[in-house]
Scaffold this motif. Structure first.
Motif, PDB file in Angstrom:
ATOM      1  N   GLU A  63      30.216 -29.393  15.859  1.00  0.00           N
ATOM      2  CA  GLU A  63      29.287 -30.811  17.089  1.00  0.00           C
ATOM      3  C   GLU A  63      29.321 -29.833  17.734  1.00  0.00           C
ATOM      4  O   GLU A  63      28.421 -30.598  18.662  1.00  0.00           O
ATOM      5  N   GLU A  64      30.401 -28.916  18.188  1.00  0.00           N
ATOM      6  CA  GLU A  64      30.513 -28.433  19.847  1.00  0.00           C
ATOM      7  C   GLU A  64      28.526 -27.386  19.873  1.00  0.00           C
ATOM      8  O   GLU A  64      27.973 -27.580  20.272  1.00  0.00           O
ATOM      9  N   LEU A  65      28.286 -27.057  18.500  1.00  0.00           N
ATOM     10  CA  LEU A  65      27.089 -26.184  18.431  1.00  0.00           C
ATOM     11  C   LEU A  65      25.998 -27.029  18.898  1.00  0.00           C
ATOM     12  O   LEU A  65      25.267 -26.776  18.891  1.00  0.00           O
ATOM     13  N   LEU A  66      26.350 -27.932  17.385  1.00  0.00           N
ATOM     14  CA  LEU A  66      24.943 -28.544  17.372  1.00  0.00           C
ATOM     15  C   LEU A  66      24.862 -30.263  18.152  1.00  0.00           C
ATOM     16  O   LEU A  66      23.238 -30.222  18.069  1.00  0.00           O
ATOM     17  N   PHE A  67      25.566 -30.656  17.457  1.00  0.00           N
ATOM     18  CA  PHE A  67      25.034 -32.415  18.296  1.00  0.00           C
ATOM     19  C   PHE A  67      25.974 -32.524  19.793  1.00  0.00           C
ATOM     20  O   PHE A  67      24.928 -32.593  20.515  1.00  0.00           O
ATOM     21  N   ARG A  95      14.133 -39.576  14.437  1.00  0.00           N
ATOM     22  CA  ARG A  95      14.378 -39.263  12.931  1.00  0.00           C
ATOM     23  C   ARG A  95      14.041 -38.337  12.704  1.00  0.00           C
ATOM     24  O   ARG A  95      15.129 -37.485  11.901  1.00  0.00           O
ATOM     25  N   ASP A  96      13.114 -36.986  12.983  1.00  0.00           N
ATOM     26  CA  ASP A  96      12.842 -36.166  12.629  1.00  0.00           C
ATOM     27  C   ASP A  96      13.961 -35.069  13.534  1.00  0.00           C
ATOM     28  O   ASP A  96      14.609 -33.684  13.090  1.00  0.00           O
ATOM     29  N   GLU A  97      14.557 -34.968  14.768  1.00  0.00           N
ATOM     30  CA  GLU A  97      15.374 -34.665  15.170  1.00  0.00           C
ATOM     31  C   GLU A  97      16.382 -34.849  14.394  1.00  0.00           C
ATOM     32  O   GLU A  97      16.822 -33.069  14.413  1.00  0.00           O
ATOM     33  N   ARG A  98      16.593 -35.872  14.504  1.00  0.00           N
ATOM     34  CA  ARG A  98      18.730 -36.003  13.766  1.00  0.00           C
ATOM     35  C   ARG A  98      18.227 -35.065  12.834  1.00  0.00           C
ATOM     36  O   ARG A  98      19.105 -35.130  12.379  1.00  0.00           O
ATOM     37  N   HIS A  99      17.155 -35.282  12.119  1.00  0.00           N
ATOM     38  CA  HIS A  99      16.971 -34.587  10.599  1.00  0.00           C
ATOM     39  C   HIS A  99      17.856 -33.248  10.736  1.00  0.00           C
ATOM     40  O   HIS A  99      17.915 -32.570  10.428  1.00  0.00           O
ATOM     41  N   THR A 100      16.877 -32.377  11.835  1.00  0.00           N
ATOM     42  CA  THR A 100      16.602 -31.245  11.709  1.00  0.00           C
ATOM     43  C   THR A 100      18.045 -30.643  12.270  1.00  0.00           C
ATOM     44  O   THR A 100      18.426 -29.739  11.822  1.00  0.00           O
ATOM     45  N   ILE A 101      18.885 -31.388  12.795  1.00  0.00           N
ATOM     46  CA  ILE A 101      20.254 -30.785  13.546  1.00  0.00           C
ATOM     47  C   ILE A 101      21.031 -31.289  12.027  1.00  0.00           C
ATOM     48  O   ILE A 101      21.814 -30.248  11.939  1.00  0.00           O
ATOM     49  N   PHE A 148      22.794 -41.358  20.173  1.00  0.00           N
ATOM     50  CA  PHE A 148      21.645 -40.761  19.281  1.00  0.00           C
ATOM     51  C   PHE A 148      20.857 -41.281  17.936  1.00  0.00           C
ATOM     52  O   PHE A 148      19.907 -41.185  17.966  1.00  0.00           O
ATOM     53  N   ARG A 149      21.692 -42.229  17.513  1.00  0.00           N
ATOM     54  CA  ARG A 149      20.453 -43.055  16.958  1.00  0.00           C
ATOM     55  C   ARG A 149      19.729 -44.276  17.484  1.00  0.00           C
ATOM     56  O   ARG A 149      18.662 -44.703  17.350  1.00  0.00           O
ATOM     57  N   ARG A 150      20.268 -44.991  19.169  1.00  0.00           N
ATOM     58  CA  ARG A 150      19.183 -45.036  19.530  1.00  0.00           C
ATOM     59  C   ARG A 150      18.144 -44.471  20.890  1.00  0.00           C
ATOM     60  O   ARG A 150      16.948 -44.973  20.901  1.00  0.00           O
ATOM     61  N   HIS A 151      18.252 -43.143  20.825  1.00  0.00           N
ATOM     62  CA  HIS A 151      17.690 -41.800  21.362  1.00  0.00           C
ATOM     63  C   HIS A 151      17.427 -40.859  20.748  1.00  0.00           C
ATOM     64  O   HIS A 151      16.228 -39.686  21.432  1.00  0.00           O
ATOM     65  N   MET A 169      15.569 -38.493   4.235  1.00  0.00           N
ATOM     66  CA  MET A 169      15.401 -37.419   5.101  1.00  0.00           C
ATOM     67  C   MET A 169      17.734 -37.438   5.286  1.00  0.00           C
ATOM     68  O   MET A 169      17.061 -38.740   5.695  1.00  0.00           O
ATOM     69  N   MET A 170      17.537 -36.765   5.935  1.00  0.00           N
ATOM     70  CA  MET A 170      19.279 -36.778   6.359  1.00  0.00           C
ATOM     71  C   MET A 170      19.317 -36.755   7.452  1.00  0.00           C
ATOM     72  O   MET A 170      18.457 -36.860   8.417  1.00  0.00           O
ATOM     73  N   ASP A 171      20.223 -37.426   8.071  1.00  0.00           N
ATOM     74  CA  ASP A 171      20.329 -37.863   9.772  1.00  0.00           C
ATOM     75  C   ASP A 171      22.066 -37.464   9.701  1.00  0.00           C
ATOM     76  O   ASP A 171      23.045 -37.641   9.276  1.00  0.00           O
TER      77      ASP A 171
END
Length: 171
Positions: free
Chosen positions: A51-55, A135-141, A129-132, A1-3
């Motif tokens: 990063e500006e669009l997604l992160f 993983r599923d949302e980090r994968h989608t992003i 990000f890692r704290r809050h 799974m990507m992060d």
């Protein structure tokens, strides 16, 4: 799974590697310097825009971390300011003959401001990000981030953004 946090760290590693390559290429090899620099400046801009669009829009939705001193809004404002500073430093390289002392100093300035930004982002935004963020949302992003970088591999037109306007528009 990507992060997304791993993906951003991988991009940061590649940026550091390419700056190191530029430091090792002899000044008289202007063809090689121009090629590596051309690729690096595309990577820097596409990465910043992704990063500006997604992160950062997602970072702005986080609550204040109990450990991190800065708020997500302050982190994001600072990051957008940093992106502008990196873009300005990149633009300053263009006015110098490739391989010249002035060109090397200008590239070194890009490395400096980019390195400062990456270190701060790695300590703050990625940690938040890692704290809050799940993983599923980090994968989608991460998937969206990869797609954006692939779609814009040949580059995009850089443009500065007002940090306060950016935060207001994305909160």
């Amino acid at each position: 799974m990507m992060d997304i946090t791993d993906l951003i760290l991988t991009d940061h590693h590649e940026q550091r590697r390419m700056f190191a390559l530029l430091e090792e290429i002899p000044a008289e090899r202007t063809d090689a310097l121009a090629s590596v620099w051309g690729r690096l400046k595309v990577l820097l801009e596409v990465h910043a825009r992704a990063e500006e669009l997604l992160f950062y829009p997602r970072l702005l939705k986080l609550q204040q971390d109990r450990i991190n001193i800065e708020t997500p809004q302050a982190e994001t404002t600072d990051a957008i300011h940093d992106h502008n500073e990196i873009r300005d430093a990149i633009a300053a390289v263009a006015g110098n003959p490739v391989g010249s002392d002035s060109w090397q100093r200008a590239v070194s300035k890009v490395n400096e401001v980019n390195s400062d930004h990456m270190a701060e982002e790695e300590r703050e935004g990625l940690t938040d990000f890692r704290r809050h963020v799940s993983r599923d949302e980090r994968h989608t992003i991460a998937v969206d981030f990869c797609a954006f970088e692939a779609e814009h591999a040949s580059g995009i037109t850089p443009h500065d953004q007002d940090p306060d306007d950016y935060v207001a528009a994305n909160e």
